[in-house]
Motif scaffolding. Structure first.
Motif, PDB file in Angstrom:
ATOM      1  N   PRO A   1     -66.500  -1.790  17.788  1.00 32.84           N
ATOM      2  CA  PRO A   1     -65.648  -1.050  16.843  1.00 32.84           C
ATOM      3  C   PRO A   1     -65.514  -1.755  15.505  1.00 32.84           C
ATOM      4  N   CYS A   2     -65.396  -0.937  14.457  1.00 33.45           N
ATOM      5  CA  CYS A   2     -65.132  -1.476  13.126  1.00 33.45           C
ATOM      6  C   CYS A   2     -63.672  -1.227  12.757  1.00 33.45           C
ATOM      7  N   ARG A   3     -63.265   0.049  12.742  1.00 30.31           N
ATOM      8  CA  ARG A   3     -61.879   0.416  12.401  1.00 30.31           C
ATOM      9  C   ARG A   3     -61.277   1.132  13.596  1.00 30.31           C
ATOM     10  N   PHE A   4     -60.852   0.371  14.593  1.00 27.59           N
ATOM     11  CA  PHE A   4     -60.305   0.953  15.818  1.00 27.59           C
ATOM     12  C   PHE A   4     -58.820   1.276  15.670  1.00 27.59           C
ATOM     13  N   SER A   5     -58.439   2.451  16.157  1.00 25.13           N
ATOM     14  CA  SER A   5     -57.015   2.790  16.281  1.00 25.13           C
ATOM     15  C   SER A   5     -56.908   4.032  17.148  1.00 25.13           C
TER      16      SER A   5
END
Length: 311
Positions: free
Chosen positions: A19-23
């Motif tokens: 993941p790069c921008r996990f949320s």
């Protein structure tokens, strides 16, 4: 030369997306009872998720599994990129399926560069793309929606907003799977993905049968599992909520069967259930508490590769 490989339930090869921008995805919160609401800053959450991911890859490789890691890209934003099993599946006959996704943010996860990389290492005969169904509001989210018994060619599907019966029927006809459909309920709404309440192994099945309110459907699922020779390991709603059903059977390079699941899932299992499972598999736990905030666990971070390797 044939393009197919021997049919097995488990595989020793898989792909994962770092993941790069996990949320937790705001577009999926309404119908995913397993997803959490969080107040953490996205950068901090992403950094912890990457550490969990890297440790999981290390654990899987140490267990003898061949892991292809792909880096998520920063743009466009893809908060669920760590869960690739929802947009791609691979099959023993050399075919790849691409699936229609409910969340517009998740449609960005389908990456043809990943398919191109798979073609370098494996024999791919055809790519079947169901994603046009998105325009009709019909979704089928890969091996989240479809829990596949490869050996007996059965597709178990818990119907929901994410698991449309029409697209499922198309998949079943294209890939020659017998569909077994039912509805399972958690917190008063349909369970969003079949693979959080069910896992099929070579010799066993983990399943939350008591979450299927219809007695007829519950008996149908039980009977089909029994007829296909599976030892049914029933899971309670508490165990399902703690991701004990979100597991995947793999094998190592020597053929030893492994069951990959999260530490949280293992803690939720009783000693009796762990003992029953260890008759068939070695348990391989992954520590995924941050990634699980997104509503998926060990099964969801793994897209299994059933293609024949290029020699």
């Amino acid at each position: 030369m044939t393009q197919s490989v021997a049919v097995t339930q488990s595989t020793d090869s898989l792909l994962m997306v770092r993941p790069c921008r996990f949320s937790p995805n705001p577009e999926t919160a309404a119908d995913n009872a397993f997803q959490a609401r969080v107040d953490y800053a996205a950068d901090a959450l992403s950094a912890v998720a990457r550490k969990e991911f890297d440790a999981a890859v290390q654990t899987l490789r140490a267990a003898g599994v061949n892991v292809h890691v792909f880096e998520d890209t920063a743009e466009p934003e893809k908060p669920d990129a760590v869960f690739p099993n929802n947009w791609i599946s691979t099959h023993h006959d050399g075919r790849i399926a691409l699936f229609p996704m409910y969340s517009a943010l998740r449609r960005r996860e389908r990456r043809h560069d990943i398919i191109g990389e798979l073609r370098k290492h494996y024999r791919v005969t055809e790519v079947i793309d169901y994603s046009a169904s998105e325009e009709k509001g019909c979704w089928l989210e890969g091996t989240g929606s479809l829990v596949l018994d490869h050996l007996n060619k059965i597709a178990y599907v818990s119907l929901s907003n994410r698991s449309d019966p029409k697209v499922m029927q198309r998949f079943a006809e294209d890939f020659n799977y017998e569909p077994v459909t039912f509805t399972s309920i958690s917190d008063g709404q349909p369970i969003y993905h079949t693979n959080v309440m069910m896992c099929i192994g070579t010799a066993f099945a983990l399943v939350g049968l008591e979450m299927i309110p219809s007695k007829a459907e519950r008996q149908q699922v039980r009977a089909r599992l029994e007829r296909s020779g599976k030892d049914i390991v029933e899971l309670s709603p508490y165990q399902i909520t703690n991701f004990a059903g979100n597991a995947i059977e793999l094998h190592d390079g020597h053929g030893e069967k492994l069951l990959v699941l999260s530490q949280r899932a293992i803690r939720a299992l009783t000693e009796e259930r762990r003992a029953r499972l260890t008759r068939y598999v070695r348990l391989v736990p992954l520590e995924l508490p941050t990634i699980e905030l997104g509503g998926g666990s060990a099964r969801c971070v793994i897209a299994t590769i059933h293609l024949a390797p290029r020699l």
